[in-house]
Design a protein around this motif. Structure first.
Motif: not given
Length: 432
Positions: A201-219
């Motif tokens: 029930k909110r625009l969650a793309l920014p949070e999703l991208i931050e969470r993916i960005s935090d995963i080690p190995g995502v360059e």
């Protein structure tokens, strides 16, 4: 015909490709040998994953099915199955007109294919895929469907309402792909902007991208197919702050004149579009924008086209594609407008705006000469190594042709000095 071999042919967009890769993993789990887009189709089972977006894509899909239908009749292949957007949209017609197909499946029920073959769908492998791209990058689908009501678009008819994939599922998939060596992710959906509204029930793309960005190995990760209305502006902070979020945004704008935006049912004005472009440039310095524009929509005038040209010249998109309006059955435009603009006029308008863009793209490319850029090497060819910068998505954007003064490894990053620029490609040499 080779026993226990499955050939999968994927037509259309990268979202279809992800479905094919997931299906391939399931077949491997059931003991089959699987080939994707093989040069010679010889499988006991052949599956065509189709596109049904516009007329040209539909024709390509149908021609492929007919060709394989002949191969089946002559015994060169075994069973022939069809899945994807075309069969989702025109199932009854296809079943009647192409009886050579063993069975048709739609966009979402392809899992039944395994059951119909007497095999098992392994739910525990739902986020796993056989990657068909080079082994250092992959497409990452975060949602299906679309809730927009654009006049010309058949996608909502095919895919239904928007369905966000839960963040935890996406994170699990990313971690699995990183373990397999994937370094770069092309984040895709029919509409990235809408992500999360149905689930959270909110625009969650920014949070999703931050969470993916935090995963080690995502360059690197690169964002495709944003929608301009109700844009999640916190995403710009994420792009600005996170080094592994590429300064690249694919945002389809379609047009700029207010009469056309209204006829297209885009829910945004010309003034709001200009404000959005300015804000993207201001908040993410150096961002490269890719857009798609349409000409020939019912009601478009020469004045509308000239306004579009002014827009292209003012915004100076780093990457831009365009296509001519296609009068698609079932769309709002099909039911409410007549396809009044002649095909040759559509083509003239298309070529006109693309000539303008080609000059702009060449000028922007020349501005990179002398700069040192981070480049991911995709492959080795006879004369050059071929790579991309963070501003370049695979298959659709310019490439960097790197001289073979040093031995390079595909899938690795290098610092490259740009020495020469052509209209679409850059040339460079390794600095260290």
């Amino acid at each position: 015909m080779r026993k226990n071999k499955v050939d999968i042919i994927t037509l259309g967009c990268s979202k279809n490709l992800v479905d094919s890769e997931q299906l391939m993993r399931q077949f491997v789990a059931n003991g089959y040998t699987v080939a994707h887009d093989p040069s010679k189709i010889t499988g006991e089972i052949v599956i065509v994953n189709t596109c049904g977006f516009i007329g040209d894509a539909q024709e390509e899909s149908i021609n492929m099915i007919l060709e394989l239908g002949e191969a089946k009749k002559s015994g060169k292949i075994g069973q022939l199955y069809v899945m994807g957007c075309l069969s989702e949209r025109f199932l009854a017609d296809l079943q009647h007109e192409i009886p050579e197909v063993t069975k048709f499946y739609g966009k979402f029920n392809w899992k039944e294919l395994l059951t119909d073959l007497g095999k098992t769908y392994h739910q525990e492998l739902a986020t796993e895929r056989i990657i068909t791209t080079p082994q250092h990058y992959a497409y990452l689908k975060i949602g299906e469907g679309c809730n927009r009501t654009c006049s010309y678009c058949s996608i909502p008819i095919i895919t239904g309402r928007y369905q966000s994939i839960p963040m935890e599922t996406i994170e699990k998939e990313v971690r699995s792909l990183v373990e397999k060596g994937i370094k770069e992710f092309q984040v895709i959906a029919q509409d990235l902007t809408y992500y999360g509204l149905d689930l959270y029930k909110r625009l969650a793309l920014p949070e999703l991208i931050e969470r993916i960005s935090d995963i080690p190995g995502v360059e690197w990760m690169r964002l495709h197919y944003a929608y301009p209305a109700r844009f999640p502006f916190d995403l710009l902070r994420v792009m600005r702050e996170r080094e592994n979020v590429c300064k690249y945004l694919d945002i389809a704008l379609q047009h700029i004149s207010n009469p056309m935006l209204k006829k297209m049912r885009r829910n945004i004005t010309s003034e709001e579009t200009y404000e959005l472009m300015n804000r993207l440039r201001e908040e993410v310095p150096g961002i490269h924008l890719r857009t798609t524009l349409m000409v020939g929509h019912p009601g478009e005038t020469d004045e509308d086209v000239e306004e579009l040209v002014k827009f292209i010249k003012k915004v100076r998109f780093e990457r831009m594609g365009a296509f001519a309006y296609s009068h698609e059955t079932g769309t709002w435009a099909y039911d409410n407008y007549s396809d009044e603009i002649a095909p040759e006029v559509k083509q003239e308008r298309l070529e006109y705006i693309m000539r303008i863009q080609q000059r702009i793209a060449a000028e922007i490319n020349r501005e990179k000469v002398g700069k040192v850029l981070k480049v991911l090497v995709d492959r080795e060819e006879e004369e050059f190594y071929i790579g991309r910068t963070e501003y370049d998505s695979p298959e659709v954007d310019p490439e960097v042709l790197i001289s073979k003064e040093k031995e390079l490894t595909p899938g690795c990053f290098y610092r490259v000095e740009i020495t020469e620029a052509e209209e679409f490609d850059l040339y460079g040499k390794i600095t260290y």
